[in-house]
Motif scaffolding. Structure first.
Motif, PDB file in Angstrom:
ATOM      1  N   ASP A  73       0.928  -1.167   0.116  1.00 10.83           N
ATOM      2  CA  ASP A  73       0.037   0.017   0.212  1.00 10.83           C
ATOM      3  C   ASP A  73       0.944   1.210   0.162  1.00 10.83           C
ATOM      4  OD1 ASP A  73       0.508   0.717   2.851  1.00 10.83           O
ATOM      5  OD2 ASP A  73      -0.844  -0.801   3.354  1.00 10.83           O
ATOM      6  N   ASP A  74       0.407   2.357  -0.109  1.00 10.86           N
ATOM      7  CA  ASP A  74       1.109   3.611  -0.294  1.00 10.86           C
ATOM      8  C   ASP A  74       0.741   4.733   0.553  1.00 10.86           C
ATOM      9  OD1 ASP A  74       2.273   5.914  -1.233  1.00 10.86           O
ATOM     10  OD2 ASP A  74       1.174   5.699  -3.541  1.00 10.86           O
ATOM     11  N   GLY A  75       1.451   5.094   1.588  1.00 11.15           N
ATOM     12  CA  GLY A  75       1.012   5.969   2.476  1.00 11.15           C
ATOM     13  C   GLY A  75       1.169   7.421   2.036  1.00 11.15           C
ATOM     14  N   ALA A  76       2.179   7.403   0.974  1.00 12.42           N
ATOM     15  CA  ALA A  76       2.278   8.922   0.578  1.00 12.42           C
ATOM     16  C   ALA A  76       1.379   9.481  -0.508  1.00 12.42           C
ATOM     17  CB  ALA A  76       3.814   9.049  -0.360  1.00 12.42           C
ATOM     18  N   THR A  77       0.783   8.646  -1.334  1.00 15.41           N
ATOM     19  CA  THR A  77      -0.248   9.129  -2.340  1.00 15.41           C
ATOM     20  C   THR A  77      -1.542   8.321  -2.471  1.00 15.41           C
ATOM     21  OG1 THR A  77       0.574   7.670  -4.037  1.00 15.41           O
ATOM     22  CG2 THR A  77       1.584  10.095  -3.955  1.00 15.41           C
ATOM     23  N   CYS A  84      -7.062   6.198  -9.914  1.00 16.32           N
ATOM     24  CA  CYS A  84      -8.052   7.223  -9.309  1.00 16.32           C
ATOM     25  C   CYS A  84      -7.770   8.448  -9.518  1.00 16.32           C
ATOM     26  CB  CYS A  84      -8.499   7.048  -7.839  1.00 16.32           C
ATOM     27  SG  CYS A  84      -7.633   7.280  -6.569  1.00 16.32           S
ATOM     28  N   LEU A  85      -8.300   9.493  -9.055  1.00 11.30           N
ATOM     29  CA  LEU A  85      -7.976  10.965  -9.035  1.00 11.30           C
ATOM     30  C   LEU A  85      -6.910  11.233  -8.203  1.00 11.30           C
ATOM     31  CD1 LEU A  85     -11.529  12.569  -9.353  1.00 11.30           C
ATOM     32  CD2 LEU A  85      -9.978  12.137 -11.406  1.00 11.30           C
ATOM     33  N   SER A 107      -8.575   3.730  -0.342  1.00 10.26           N
ATOM     34  CA  SER A 107      -7.155   3.626  -0.920  1.00 10.26           C
ATOM     35  C   SER A 107      -6.322   3.927   0.093  1.00 10.26           C
ATOM     36  CB  SER A 107      -6.962   4.665  -1.961  1.00 10.26           C
ATOM     37  OG  SER A 107      -7.500   4.464  -3.237  1.00 10.26           O
ATOM     38  N   SER A 108      -6.748   4.172   1.356  1.00  5.51           N
ATOM     39  CA  SER A 108      -5.566   4.714   2.411  1.00  5.51           C
ATOM     40  C   SER A 108      -5.097   3.467   3.027  1.00  5.51           C
ATOM     41  CB  SER A 108      -6.338   5.337   3.562  1.00  5.51           C
ATOM     42  OG  SER A 108      -7.248   4.517   4.220  1.00  5.51           O
TER      43      SER A 108
END
Length: 147
Positions: A73-77, A84-85, A107-108
């Motif tokens: 997963d991606d904590g930055a973006t 998605c946007l 997505s978080s």
């Protein structure tokens, strides 16, 4: 230099789709000119050219690279760059903003880790070898990898 992508599924070769972005040339290969045109059309900085383009990528490939596959997963973006946007953008505000159908609400990392804590992925039928050798019996097959 040029990169042509294609996919093989159940023995059938599928060409990459042609570009369908206004102000960009129609085509399905990646060249330095294509990358610069895409960056202009999407109003992004041309980091591809700034880093040396396909020439520099070719030099890196000549030195050898390692294929890395993971589940993450991606904590930055929050993976918004993928499907998605981007944060703060509105759908249709400019070309290249909408990168998929997701709205980003799930997505978080907190959501992903809470709702999918037991997620796994299995990579299979990965072929490697010289260009053009991986779609036939000449390619070498990596074993299945489970993450």
């Amino acid at each position: 230099a040029e990169i042509r992508r294609f996919y093989v599924e159940e023995g059938r070769s599928i060409a990459n789709a042609d570009t369908n972005v206004q102000s960009m040339p129609v085509g399905n290969s990646i060249t330095d000119a294509f990358c610069s045109a895409q960056k202009r059309a999407f109003q992004d900085s041309d980091s591809h050219a700034a880093k040396g383009g396909l020439k520099t990528m070719g030099e890196a490939l000549d030195r050898g690279l390692v294929l890395v596959l993971s589940l993450w997963d991606d904590g930055a973006t929050e993976m918004r760059w993928l499907d998605c946007l981007p944060s703060g953008e509105q759908r249709g505000s400019r070309p290249g903003v909408a990168r998929g159908p997701c709205d980003g609400s799930t997505s978080s990392p907190a959501h992903v880790r809470n709702e999918h804590r037991n997620a796994t992925v299995k990579y299979m039928n990965i072929m490697y070898g010289e260009i053009g050798s991986t779609t036939s019996a000449g390619g070498r097959r990596a074993g299945a990898i489970m993450v």
